[in-house]
Enzyme design. Sequence first.
Site, PDB file in Angstrom:
ATOM      1  N   CYS A 237       0.858  -1.181   0.000  1.00 26.44           N
ATOM      2  CA  CYS A 237       0.000   0.000   0.000  1.00 26.44           C
ATOM      3  C   CYS A 237       0.892   1.227   0.000  1.00 26.44           C
ATOM      4  O   CYS A 237       2.064   1.150   0.363  1.00 26.44           O
ATOM      5  CB  CYS A 237      -0.878   0.037   1.246  1.00 26.44           C
ATOM      6  SG  CYS A 237      -1.961  -1.378   1.418  1.00 26.44           S
TER       7      CYS A 237
ATOM      8  N   GLU B  86      -8.824   7.616   3.427  1.00 27.03           N
ATOM      9  CA  GLU B  86      -8.248   7.513   2.096  1.00 27.03           C
ATOM     10  C   GLU B  86      -9.251   7.193   0.998  1.00 27.03           C
ATOM     11  O   GLU B  86     -10.168   6.399   1.200  1.00 27.03           O
ATOM     12  CB  GLU B  86      -7.182   6.407   2.075  1.00 27.03           C
ATOM     13  CG  GLU B  86      -6.025   6.676   3.013  1.00 27.03           C
ATOM     14  CD  GLU B  86      -4.964   5.598   3.004  1.00 27.03           C
ATOM     15  OE1 GLU B  86      -3.812   5.948   3.303  1.00 27.03           O
ATOM     16  OE2 GLU B  86      -5.276   4.424   2.703  1.00 27.03           O
TER      17      GLU B  86
END
EC number: 5.3.3.2
Length: 181
Positions: free
Chosen positions: A67, A116
């Site tokens: 990520c 996010e």
Amino acid sequence: MTEEHVVLLDEQDKPSGTLEKYAAHTLNTPLHLAFSCWLFNEDGQLLVTRRSLSKKAWPGVWTNSVCGHPQQDETTEEAIIRRCRFELGVEITDLTPVYPHFSYRATDPNGIVENEVCPVFAARATSVLQVNSEEVMDYQWSEFKSVWKSLLATPWAFSPWMVMQASDEQARERLLDYCQR
């Protein structure tokens, strides 16, 4: 690696500025752009990684392969390739979106918030891993269906974004299709 920033997003998910990555992740993390990538090997196995204990958010938890955050003027695909090289020392191919509109907000046990817009991709690892221990403390290649069973049985052992991504039926089917090709 040079200092990383996150791309801040407005209410319409449009870029509105940048902020240094560690300064951005606090108790009041602003909405920002990220990505999540699930890596598979030539046998269709999924790479599951355990986050380093030095990570600010969710240290020591198991998560999907890699990520990170695209930098200003960097595409998400370029960022995925960069982070795969930095965290895992691996080259990738066949980068494919599997959940392009994923977003989430979650708070870790220390109060650090992730907030996010985080498109999810799958990719194929094409080289041997050379894991960066400052990023990843452990890893395992596993069958996707086995990982899914573990996510259902012990979701607390995994990052919340991994659990949420795999819990989306369409994303899960796309990941399963990807690993079987």
